[in-house]
Design an enzyme around this catalytic site. Structure first.
Site, PDB file in Angstrom:
ATOM      1  N   THR A  69     -10.868 -17.131 -93.699  1.00 56.36           N
ATOM      2  CA  THR A  69     -10.526 -16.429 -92.480  1.00 56.36           C
ATOM      3  C   THR A  69      -9.051 -16.029 -92.545  1.00 56.36           C
ATOM      4  O   THR A  69      -8.407 -16.181 -93.596  1.00 56.36           O
ATOM      5  CB  THR A  69     -10.906 -17.276 -91.243  1.00 56.36           C
ATOM      6  OG1 THR A  69     -10.694 -16.499 -90.085  1.00 56.36           O
ATOM      7  CG2 THR A  69     -10.127 -18.572 -91.162  1.00 56.36           C
ATOM      8  N   LYS A  73      -8.508 -13.119 -96.147  1.00 57.56           N
ATOM      9  CA  LYS A  73      -9.707 -12.339 -96.484  1.00 57.56           C
ATOM     10  C   LYS A  73      -9.471 -11.323 -97.612  1.00 57.56           C
ATOM     11  O   LYS A  73     -10.382 -11.019 -98.371  1.00 57.56           O
ATOM     12  CB  LYS A  73     -10.245 -11.623 -95.242  1.00 57.56           C
ATOM     13  CG  LYS A  73     -10.888 -12.574 -94.234  1.00 57.56           C
ATOM     14  CD  LYS A  73     -11.529 -11.820 -93.085  1.00 57.56           C
ATOM     15  CE  LYS A  73     -12.183 -12.774 -92.108  1.00 57.56           C
ATOM     16  NZ  LYS A  73     -12.940 -12.097 -91.055  1.00 57.56           N
ATOM     17  N   ASN A  94     -15.141 -12.809 -96.784  1.00 59.36           N
ATOM     18  CA  ASN A  94     -15.085 -13.939 -95.838  1.00 59.36           C
ATOM     19  C   ASN A  94     -15.961 -15.102 -96.287  1.00 59.36           C
ATOM     20  O   ASN A  94     -16.015 -16.123 -95.617  1.00 59.36           O
ATOM     21  CB  ASN A  94     -15.457 -13.508 -94.412  1.00 59.36           C
ATOM     22  CG  ASN A  94     -16.943 -13.348 -94.244  1.00 59.36           C
ATOM     23  OD1 ASN A  94     -17.660 -13.073 -95.205  1.00 59.36           O
ATOM     24  ND2 ASN A  94     -17.432 -13.510 -93.030  1.00 59.36           N
ATOM     25  N   ASP A 109     -19.781 -10.955 -92.450  1.00 54.59           N
ATOM     26  CA  ASP A 109     -19.574 -10.498 -91.057  1.00 54.59           C
ATOM     27  C   ASP A 109     -20.521  -9.345 -90.702  1.00 54.59           C
ATOM     28  O   ASP A 109     -21.246  -9.407 -89.709  1.00 54.59           O
ATOM     29  CB  ASP A 109     -18.134 -10.009 -90.856  1.00 54.59           C
ATOM     30  CG  ASP A 109     -17.169 -11.143 -90.579  1.00 54.59           C
ATOM     31  OD1 ASP A 109     -17.621 -12.219 -90.160  1.00 54.59           O
ATOM     32  OD2 ASP A 109     -15.959 -10.931 -90.780  1.00 54.59           O
ATOM     33  N   ALA A 133     -11.044  -0.562 -85.091  1.00 51.83           N
ATOM     34  CA  ALA A 133     -10.962  -0.147 -86.500  1.00 51.83           C
ATOM     35  C   ALA A 133     -10.367  -1.250 -87.366  1.00 51.83           C
ATOM     36  O   ALA A 133      -9.798  -0.987 -88.418  1.00 51.83           O
ATOM     37  CB  ALA A 133     -10.120   1.127 -86.611  1.00 51.83           C
ATOM     38  N   GLY A 134     -10.485  -2.511 -86.924  1.00 50.94           N
ATOM     39  CA  GLY A 134      -9.979  -3.636 -87.709  1.00 50.94           C
ATOM     40  C   GLY A 134     -11.044  -4.158 -88.659  1.00 50.94           C
ATOM     41  O   GLY A 134     -12.006  -3.449 -88.997  1.00 50.94           O
ATOM     42  N   GLY A 135     -10.873  -5.423 -89.079  1.00 53.66           N
ATOM     43  CA  GLY A 135     -11.772  -6.005 -90.064  1.00 53.66           C
ATOM     44  C   GLY A 135     -13.218  -6.070 -89.598  1.00 53.66           C
ATOM     45  O   GLY A 135     -14.143  -5.808 -90.381  1.00 53.66           O
ATOM     46  N   ALA A 136     -13.438  -6.403 -88.324  1.00 54.81           N
ATOM     47  CA  ALA A 136     -14.812  -6.513 -87.831  1.00 54.81           C
ATOM     48  C   ALA A 136     -15.492  -5.146 -87.820  1.00 54.81           C
ATOM     49  O   ALA A 136     -16.641  -5.004 -88.247  1.00 54.81           O
ATOM     50  CB  ALA A 136     -14.818  -7.131 -86.429  1.00 54.81           C
TER      51      ALA A 136
HETATM   52  N1  LIG Z   1     -18.906 -12.679 -83.795  1.00 55.72           N
HETATM   53  C1  LIG Z   1     -18.501 -12.721 -85.049  1.00 55.72           C
HETATM   54  O1  LIG Z   1     -19.210 -13.204 -85.939  1.00 55.72           O
HETATM   55  C2  LIG Z   1     -17.185 -12.107 -85.412  1.00 55.72           C
HETATM   56  C3  LIG Z   1     -16.868 -11.895 -86.762  1.00 55.72           C
HETATM   57  C4  LIG Z   1     -15.629 -11.320 -87.049  1.00 55.72           C
HETATM   58  C5  LIG Z   1     -14.756 -11.001 -86.025  1.00 55.72           C
HETATM   59  N2  LIG Z   1     -15.108 -11.248 -84.738  1.00 55.72           N
HETATM   60  C6  LIG Z   1     -14.212 -10.894 -83.625  1.00 55.72           C
HETATM   61  O2  LIG Z   1     -13.865  -9.540 -83.769  1.00 55.72           O
HETATM   62  C7  LIG Z   1     -12.639  -9.296 -83.110  1.00 55.72           C
HETATM   63  C8  LIG Z   1     -11.837  -8.312 -83.939  1.00 55.72           C
HETATM   64  O3  LIG Z   1     -11.512  -8.932 -85.173  1.00 55.72           O
HETATM   65  P1  LIG Z   1     -10.785  -8.120 -86.321  1.00 55.72           P
HETATM   66  O4  LIG Z   1     -10.698  -9.046 -87.498  1.00 55.72           O
HETATM   67  O5  LIG Z   1     -11.422  -6.779 -86.501  1.00 55.72           O
HETATM   68  O6  LIG Z   1      -9.325  -7.934 -85.684  1.00 55.72           O
HETATM   69  P2  LIG Z   1      -8.221  -6.873 -86.077  1.00 55.72           P
HETATM   70  O7  LIG Z   1      -8.371  -6.494 -87.514  1.00 55.72           O
HETATM   71  O8  LIG Z   1      -6.936  -7.440 -85.592  1.00 55.72           O
HETATM   72  O9  LIG Z   1      -8.576  -5.555 -85.196  1.00 55.72           O
HETATM   73  C9  LIG Z   1      -8.490  -5.583 -83.806  1.00 55.72           C
HETATM   74  C10 LIG Z   1      -8.980  -4.264 -83.232  1.00 55.72           C
HETATM   75  O10 LIG Z   1      -8.975  -4.374 -81.809  1.00 55.72           O
HETATM   76  C11 LIG Z   1      -8.224  -3.289 -81.256  1.00 55.72           C
HETATM   77  N3  LIG Z   1      -7.570  -3.727 -80.017  1.00 55.72           N
HETATM   78  C12 LIG Z   1      -7.021  -4.947 -79.762  1.00 55.72           C
HETATM   79  N4  LIG Z   1      -6.549  -4.977 -78.497  1.00 55.72           N
HETATM   80  C13 LIG Z   1      -6.798  -3.756 -77.941  1.00 55.72           C
HETATM   81  C14 LIG Z   1      -6.550  -3.185 -76.666  1.00 55.72           C
HETATM   82  N5  LIG Z   1      -5.960  -3.871 -75.683  1.00 55.72           N
HETATM   83  N6  LIG Z   1      -6.952  -1.909 -76.427  1.00 55.72           N
HETATM   84  C15 LIG Z   1      -7.582  -1.202 -77.415  1.00 55.72           C
HETATM   85  N7  LIG Z   1      -7.835  -1.693 -78.658  1.00 55.72           N
HETATM   86  C16 LIG Z   1      -7.461  -2.962 -78.911  1.00 55.72           C
HETATM   87  C17 LIG Z   1      -7.226  -2.926 -82.319  1.00 55.72           C
HETATM   88  O11 LIG Z   1      -6.778  -1.612 -82.108  1.00 55.72           O
HETATM   89  P3  LIG Z   1      -5.395  -1.074 -82.775  1.00 55.72           P
HETATM   90  O12 LIG Z   1      -5.736  -0.676 -84.179  1.00 55.72           O
HETATM   91  O13 LIG Z   1      -5.040   0.063 -81.912  1.00 55.72           O
HETATM   92  O14 LIG Z   1      -4.420  -2.234 -82.710  1.00 55.72           O
HETATM   93  C18 LIG Z   1      -8.115  -3.064 -83.581  1.00 55.72           C
HETATM   94  O15 LIG Z   1      -8.923  -1.929 -83.737  1.00 55.72           O
HETATM   95  C19 LIG Z   1     -11.970 -10.662 -82.949  1.00 55.72           C
HETATM   96  O16 LIG Z   1     -11.916 -10.961 -81.568  1.00 55.72           O
HETATM   97  C20 LIG Z   1     -12.905 -11.646 -83.632  1.00 55.72           C
HETATM   98  O17 LIG Z   1     -13.031 -12.836 -82.899  1.00 55.72           O
HETATM   99  C21 LIG Z   1     -16.298 -11.778 -84.404  1.00 55.72           C
END
Ligand SMILES: NC(=O)c1ccc[n+]([C@@H]2O[C@H](COP(=O)([O-])OP(=O)(O)OC[C@H]3O[C@@H](n4cnc5c(N)ncnc54)[C@H](OP(=O)(O)O)[C@@H]3O)[C@@H](O)[C@H]2O)c1
Length: 289
Positions: A69, A73, A94, A109, A133-136
């Site tokens: 994590t 990653k 992951n 994921d 547009a992040g990792g998820a």
């Molecule tokens: N359920 C599962 O199995 C699972 C697996 C993986 C991840 N997740 C969850 O997925 C979520 C995202 O993870 P990640 O790794 O993709 O994170 P990340 O790479 O940090 O990406 C976060 C994303 O959220 C956007 N964002 C955050 N705050 C925002 C706001 N206030 N308004 C608009 N956009 C916002 C960011 O936009 P910007 O680019 O504009 O900053 C970016 O696109 C986490 O909460 C994690 O817990 C769940």
């Protein structure tokens, strides 16, 4: 006759930093117990400067694999012996799997998302809207493209990150599926209206994650229709604002626990060759969230 005794457990785990709040152990170890396996899943705090040594240690201890994590990653890739197809496309791992002594990087994921999605609908030919547009978002988009969606729209707050994901989907991901997927980028601004013709809406942003449980994804919920499948990646709490609004509008809904459990199931299958009971894992997580 003396009974044969074995005090040696098989080992898997999770490398992260910080890692103390990662709940994966709480769903994986009950699954092992229910399977009758004397395996351990260790939650291991590994700093970035210790990652190489930690991977070497996992090899030395004969780990069957381990999850990675934040922040490992991408960085873990140079320490591995190979990558699965989707992990290579995403450039992120992951889940590491020990296959005949070789450490192979996979990404569960997006596979977990697709598996929980298939329980309620078939992704083939569908139009997917990804918020974030992040990792998820990247993991879900890559696997949904491989699963046959017709169109992916990326909507993100930061245009730079959104365009980077658009480029990945238009280039290598589209090539991997024979150019059959249409890609679009839209800015996630104001009160975003879900485009007509969208079949699947996924919140892949971190909006709504504990402790900001009242945070709202910036979409116009009146643009959701009951024909849509709406999914949220947020596992804690599972009943996010979006999940509640979509449920109230008659959409079919997938919560973040569904994806978390499904990716855990795939990890256990990779490591043990056996399928665990997802109900045991979901109950274990519901107990802690
Ligand atoms: N359920 C599962 O199995 C699972 C697996 C993986 C991840 N997740 C969850 O997925 C979520 C995202 O993870 P990640 O790794 O993709 O994170 P990340 O790479 O940090 O990406 C976060 C994303 O959220 C956007 N964002 C955050 N705050 C925002 C706001 N206030 N308004 C608009 N956009 C916002 C960011 O936009 P910007 O680019 O504009 O900053 C970016 O696109 C986490 O909460 C994690 O817990 C769940």
């Amino acid at each position: 006759m003396a009974k044969e005794l074995n005090f040696k457990q098989e080992l898997v785990g999770c490398f992260g930093f910080p890692v103390a709040e990662n709940p994966t152990q709480a769903m994986i170890e009950p699954a092992f117990r229910a399977m009758g396996l004397d395996w351990r899943y260790l939650t291991l705090e590994v700093t970035p400067e210790n990652l190489a040594a930690a991977v070497a240690g996992a090899r030395a201890f004969g780990f069957k694999g381990f999850n990675c994590t934040i922040p490992h990653k991408v960085a873990v890739i140079e320490h591995l012996d190979g990558l699965g197809e989707s992990a290579a496309l995403m450039g992120a791992v992951n889940c590491v799997v020990n296959r005949d002594g070789k450490f192979i990087g996979e990404n569960t994921d997006g596979k977990g998302f697709v598996s929980s999605f298939r329980e309620i609908a078939d992704p083939t030919g569908q139009s997917l809207l990804l918020l974030g547009a992040g990792g998820a978002a990247r993991a879900i988009g890559v696997e949904m493209a491989l699963a046959g969606v017709r169109k992916i729209t990326v909507a993100n707050r930061s245009e730079k990150r959104g365009r980077q994901l658009e480029a990945l989907f238009r280039g290598p991901v589209s090539d991997a599926v024979g150019g059959t997927v249409e890609i679009e980028y839209l800015p996630l601004t104001g009160k975003f209206s879900v485009p007509e013709g969208t079949d699947i809406v996924v919140n892949a942003t971190s909006i709504g994650l504990f402790p900001d449980v009242d945070a709202q994804v910036p979409i116009d919920v009146d643009s959701l229709t009951s024909e849509m499948v709406v999914a949220d990646v947020i596992p804690n709490p599972p009943k996010t604002w979006l999940v509640r609004e979509a449920t109230a509008r008659g959409c079919r809904v997938i919560d973040g626990l569904g994806m978390l459990v499904a990716q855990g199931v795939i990890g256990i299958e990779y490591w043990t060759g056996q399928t665990p009971d997802p109900a045991v894992m979901r109950t274990a997580l519901e107990d802690i969230f």
